[in-house]
Enzyme design. Structure first.
Site, PDB file in Angstrom:
ATOM      1  N   GLY A 186       5.136  -5.943  -2.286  1.00 15.53           N
ATOM      2  CA  GLY A 186       6.284  -5.983  -3.198  1.00 15.53           C
ATOM      3  C   GLY A 186       5.793  -6.105  -4.627  1.00 15.53           C
ATOM      4  O   GLY A 186       4.664  -5.725  -4.966  1.00 15.53           O
ATOM      5  N   GLY A 187       6.645  -6.692  -5.470  1.00 16.02           N
ATOM      6  CA  GLY A 187       6.284  -6.834  -6.884  1.00 16.02           C
ATOM      7  C   GLY A 187       5.049  -7.688  -7.111  1.00 16.02           C
ATOM      8  O   GLY A 187       4.435  -7.629  -8.181  1.00 16.02           O
ATOM      9  N   GLY A 421     -14.486  20.746 -24.052  1.00 16.83           N
ATOM     10  CA  GLY A 421     -13.768  19.494 -24.290  1.00 16.83           C
ATOM     11  C   GLY A 421     -14.465  18.322 -23.625  1.00 16.83           C
ATOM     12  O   GLY A 421     -14.454  17.194 -24.134  1.00 16.83           O
ATOM     13  N   ALA A 422     -15.078  18.600 -22.478  1.00 13.43           N
ATOM     14  CA  ALA A 422     -15.733  17.514 -21.745  1.00 13.43           C
ATOM     15  C   ALA A 422     -16.905  16.944 -22.548  1.00 13.43           C
ATOM     16  O   ALA A 422     -17.199  15.748 -22.488  1.00 13.43           O
ATOM     17  CB  ALA A 422     -16.194  18.005 -20.385  1.00 13.43           C
TER      18      ALA A 422
HETATM   19  C1  HXC Z   1       9.095 -17.769   2.638  1.00 12.11           C
HETATM   20  C2  HXC Z   1       7.535 -16.996   4.098  1.00 12.11           C
HETATM   21  C3  HXC Z   1       7.459 -15.784   3.404  1.00 12.11           C
HETATM   22  C4  HXC Z   1       8.273 -15.612   2.262  1.00 12.11           C
HETATM   23  C5  HXC Z   1       6.083 -15.700   5.025  1.00 12.11           C
HETATM   24  N1  HXC Z   1       6.676 -16.897   5.090  1.00 12.11           N
HETATM   25  N2  HXC Z   1       6.569 -14.995   4.004  1.00 12.11           N
HETATM   26  N3  HXC Z   1       8.334 -17.981   3.720  1.00 12.11           N
HETATM   27  N4  HXC Z   1       9.085 -16.636   1.912  1.00 12.11           N
HETATM   28  N5  HXC Z   1       8.258 -14.491   1.541  1.00 12.11           N
HETATM   29  C6  HXC Z   1       6.399 -17.964   6.059  1.00 12.11           C
HETATM   30  C7  HXC Z   1       6.874 -17.637   7.461  1.00 12.11           C
HETATM   31  O1  HXC Z   1       8.213 -18.002   7.609  1.00 12.11           O
HETATM   32  C8  HXC Z   1       5.952 -18.514   8.295  1.00 12.11           C
HETATM   33  O2  HXC Z   1       6.411 -19.836   8.206  1.00 12.11           O
HETATM   34  C9  HXC Z   1       4.660 -18.478   7.527  1.00 12.11           C
HETATM   35  O3  HXC Z   1       5.001 -18.081   6.188  1.00 12.11           O
HETATM   36  C10 HXC Z   1       3.679 -17.482   8.061  1.00 12.11           C
HETATM   37  O4  HXC Z   1       4.345 -16.244   8.222  1.00 12.11           O
HETATM   38  P1  HXC Z   1       4.228 -15.383   9.567  1.00 12.11           P
HETATM   39  O5  HXC Z   1       5.277 -14.351   9.491  1.00 12.11           O
HETATM   40  O6  HXC Z   1       4.217 -16.280  10.742  1.00 12.11           O
HETATM   41  O7  HXC Z   1       2.770 -14.765   9.399  1.00 12.11           O
HETATM   42  P2  HXC Z   1       2.280 -13.330   9.757  1.00 12.11           P
HETATM   43  O8  HXC Z   1       2.697 -12.941  11.122  1.00 12.11           O
HETATM   44  O9  HXC Z   1       0.817 -13.327   9.456  1.00 12.11           O
HETATM   45  O10 HXC Z   1       3.013 -12.342   8.746  1.00 12.11           O
HETATM   46  C11 HXC Z   1       2.750 -12.431   7.358  1.00 12.11           C
HETATM   47  C12 HXC Z   1       3.745 -11.562   6.583  1.00 12.11           C
HETATM   48  C13 HXC Z   1       5.186 -11.893   6.991  1.00 12.11           C
HETATM   49  C14 HXC Z   1       3.433 -10.087   6.891  1.00 12.11           C
HETATM   50  C15 HXC Z   1       3.484 -11.799   5.106  1.00 12.11           C
HETATM   51  O11 HXC Z   1       5.359 -13.312   6.949  1.00 12.11           O
HETATM   52  C16 HXC Z   1       6.215 -11.249   6.139  1.00 12.11           C
HETATM   53  O12 HXC Z   1       6.525 -10.078   6.305  1.00 12.11           O
HETATM   54  N6  HXC Z   1       6.771 -12.035   5.221  1.00 12.11           N
HETATM   55  C17 HXC Z   1       7.816 -11.571   4.346  1.00 12.11           C
HETATM   56  C18 HXC Z   1       7.268 -10.650   3.313  1.00 12.11           C
HETATM   57  C19 HXC Z   1       8.316 -10.273   2.274  1.00 12.11           C
HETATM   58  O13 HXC Z   1       9.208  -9.461   2.588  1.00 12.11           O
HETATM   59  N7  HXC Z   1       8.247 -10.928   1.124  1.00 12.11           N
HETATM   60  C20 HXC Z   1       9.153 -10.690   0.051  1.00 12.11           C
HETATM   61  C21 HXC Z   1       8.649  -9.473  -0.676  1.00 12.11           C
HETATM   62  S1  HXC Z   1       9.590  -9.096  -2.093  1.00 12.11           S
HETATM   63  P3  HXC Z   1       6.105 -20.914   9.349  1.00 12.11           P
HETATM   64  O14 HXC Z   1       6.859 -22.118   8.918  1.00 12.11           O
HETATM   65  O15 HXC Z   1       6.583 -20.311  10.642  1.00 12.11           O
HETATM   66  O16 HXC Z   1       4.624 -21.130   9.346  1.00 12.11           O
HETATM   67  C22 HXC Z   1       8.720  -9.791  -3.271  1.00 12.11           C
HETATM   68  C23 HXC Z   1       9.290  -9.554  -4.619  1.00 12.11           C
HETATM   69  C24 HXC Z   1       8.325  -9.933  -5.666  1.00 12.11           C
HETATM   70  O17 HXC Z   1       7.748 -10.401  -3.084  1.00 12.11           O
HETATM   71  C25 HXC Z   1       8.872  -9.413  -6.965  1.00 12.11           C
HETATM   72  C26 HXC Z   1       7.994  -9.732  -8.115  1.00 12.11           C
HETATM   73  C27 HXC Z   1       8.506  -9.118  -9.368  1.00 12.11           C
END
Ligand code: HXC
Length: 534
Positions: A186-187, A421-422
């Site tokens: 993501g971001g 140019g290069a």
């Molecule tokens: C809160 C999160 C989290 C998140 C993971 N966790 N991502 N908690 N916010 N974004 C927590 C899970 O609930 C879990 O908690 C622990 O972290 C480990 O995650 P798992 O899923 O068990 O691990 P894994 O199987 O290794 O998968 C990792 C992962 C997956 C691929 C990163 O967790 C995932 O897809 N997370 C969401 C990713 C996402 O969509 N993020 C938002 C992106 S948008 P527990 O308590 O069970 O240990 C974004 C915008 C940014 O980031 C913009 C900036 C400008």
């Protein structure tokens, strides 16, 4: 006596309260160091990954780490978050030393909410970025995060914005290095993208804006995480990653090595590295390396390793746009950035990716006072619709611009081809090249002999009825052109190069040139900022 007894009882009581408090501190620290707990640490290890603290222990000199904000907790009260407040939240931050040099660090802790970014986490990261800028020390960020902390909503996004702004302000002030040691999606990918160097670990890290599931639903493409945004992809195809490490240890070692070539900040020069390699060492290999046939390749790595101190060359972006080579080395102990065309790949032609790669490197070196040594053997820009539609004009201009605005010492050696140019782009005299040399094998011209004869005498040659005569005329005209232009002396006669040098003496000439340019001072005209072609 009774008074004394009461006094000692009081002292004893005070000390035990103090001892209790110290014990509580020690206990609280120990708990904080476990992050999300032993179970999650084990899970991290099972994935073949180290924890944030283990990574920092490998990165920093033993005993040098001072942690900041160990007791900072998130402030979220949504979705049950109020029930758990792990100390430190999902990032370990602080300062330490690497090889005795002061650095600031942060390492996202996947064991706490998947290293997802809360507002407090962003405050911790911003604090080290601010301190790094105040102290003039590099920042190394180790990323391993599920992205925005979903429970915090817009606060988390604001946190990213705060970090991005710091990355931008710190750019060109202190070196910023990003290590990607897990998810970065993501971001969140934009913080590494704003920093100077990005390193990824093969098979355990990935970077993408949208994951495989979204890609599938939007474009129908079937692709897994590694194929979409793994280390190999970004190090070789997109160029997003400068380095692809084999594993975490290799990644940490690469970061340390990179740091050893670059200065602390934009007011300092790269660390001097004493060498016993003779300054005037000659190597006959260089007198024989250019093939007689101009269409034959040779390996520019051989030239680089032959001329730098101790044959030590630290390459950046090794697997991306291999037709140009960039990296760090030393000449007589002085750190330099090397940019070199690679005749072995696409004949060393410049294209979109090569221009982008080299431009970024040149700008880093210029921002951090690292002199540039450019080794030229370039037949021109790659022709074709793919290049033109992809804006080779704008991208080529990036490199031209980068060299033209760079004020660090610039030493250029043209080994063979420098066409059109290069030639101008590759740190020529008119782009304020300080000392430009050429080997006797150099061909500094508008184009190669074949192309020139076609343009100038194509019709005349075709007009000859006899094919044998056609070949004869072509050969005559080619010889005439080569005699006149395919050499370094036209440029030397006009003062466009300082000297034609013997190849085996290149090391000494470059070292002497760099030494003479040590005190170089050059300013750019006053402006708010430039408008680099983007
Ligand atoms: C809160 C999160 C989290 C998140 C993971 N966790 N991502 N908690 N916010 N974004 C927590 C899970 O609930 C879990 O908690 C622990 O972290 C480990 O995650 P798992 O899923 O068990 O691990 P894994 O199987 O290794 O998968 C990792 C992962 C997956 C691929 C990163 O967790 C995932 O897809 N997370 C969401 C990713 C996402 O969509 N993020 C938002 C992106 S948008 P527990 O308590 O069970 O240990 C974004 C915008 C940014 O980031 C913009 C900036 C400008």
């Amino acid at each position: 006596m009774a008074i004394f007894a009461s006094y000692y009882k009081h002292i004893h009581l005070t000390m035990s309260i103090q001892q209790d408090k110290i014990a509580a501190l020690v206990e609280r620290r120990a708990k904080a160091r476990l992050g999300g707990g032993q179970k999650r640490i084990d899970a991290q290890h099972e994935k073949g990954k180290l924890t944030a603290r283990e990574r920092l222990a490998l990165l920093l000199d033993e005993g040098s780490f001072e942690e900041f904000d160990m007791f900072v907790q998130h402030r979220c009260t949504n979705f049950g978050m109020e029930k758990s407040h792990p100390d430190g939240d999902g990032v370990v931050t602080g300062q330490g030393t690497i090889g005795g040099r002061h650095v600031f660090v942060y390492a996202q802790d996947f064991t706490v909410s998947g290293g997802s970014l809360s507002k407090t986490m962003s405050e911790k990261i911003c604090k080290v970025l601010d301190m790094a800028m105040r102290c003039g020390a590099p920042v190394i960020g180790l990323n391993d995060s599920g992205g925005a902390r979903i429970q915090e909503g817009i606060d988390s996004l604001a946190g990213y914005g705060d970090i991005f702004e710091r990355n931008i302000l710190a750019s060109g002030v202190v070196p910023q290095i990003s290590g990607i040691f897990g998810p970065c999606a993501g971001g969140a990918v934009y913080s590494p993208a704003l920093t100077d160097f990005t390193l990824m670990v093969k098979n355990t890290s990935y970077m993408f804006l949208t994951g495989p599931a979204v890609v599938k639903s939007v474009t129908g493409e079937d692709i897994d995480q590694e194929g979409l945004g793994g280390a190999s992809v970004h190090a070789s195809k997109s160029g997003v990653a400068d380095f692809a490490a084999e594993d975490e240890q290799d990644g940490i070692e690469t970061i340390k090595r990179l740091l050893s070539y670059i200065p602390q900040n934009n007011m300092e020069t790269a660390p001097f590295r004493p060498t016993s390699d003779p300054l005037n060492r000659m190597d006959d290999l260089l007198n024989e390396i250019i093939p007689d046939n101009p269409n034959k390749a040779y390996d520019m790595y051989e030239v680089i390793r032959t001329i730098v101190d101790d044959g030590d060359f630290f390459e950046v972006h090794k697997d991306f746009a291999k037709n140009i080579i960039v990296g760090f080395a030393h000449f007589g102990g002085r750190g330099v950035g090397i940019v070199a065309n690679q005749p072995k790949v696409l004949a060393g032609v410049l294209d979109i990716n090569a221009s982008r790669k080299a431009a970024r490197f040149v700008r880093f070196c210029d921002a951090f006072n690292i002199p540039l040594v450019t080794l030229v053997d370039v037949p021109g820009f790659l022709p074709g619709t793919q290049q033109e539609y992809g804006a080779v004009i704008t991208n080529g201009a990036k490199l031209l611009y980068a060299y033209g605005e760079a004020t660090v010492p610039k030493v250029t050696v043209t080994l063979r081809k420098a066409y059109g140019g290069a030639h101008i782009v590759m740190s020529c005299k008119q782009l304020r090249g300080d000392i430009n040399y050429a080997w006797p094998t150099a061909q500094i011209a508008v184009m190669g002999a074949d192309g020139a004869v076609n343009v100038l005498y194509g019709k005349e040659i075709k007009a000859e009825a006899d094919p044998a005569r056609q070949a004869e005329v072509r050969a005559e005209k080619k010889a005439e052109y080569e005699e006149l232009f395919n050499n370094p002396y036209q440029a030397a006669q006009k003062g466009y190069i300082e000297d034609v040098i013997e190849p085996r003496n290149t090391r000494f000439r470059v070292i002497r040139a760099l030494e003479s340019l040590q005190g170089k001072r050059q300013e750019l005209p006053a402006k708010k900022h430039d408008n680099l072609p983007l």
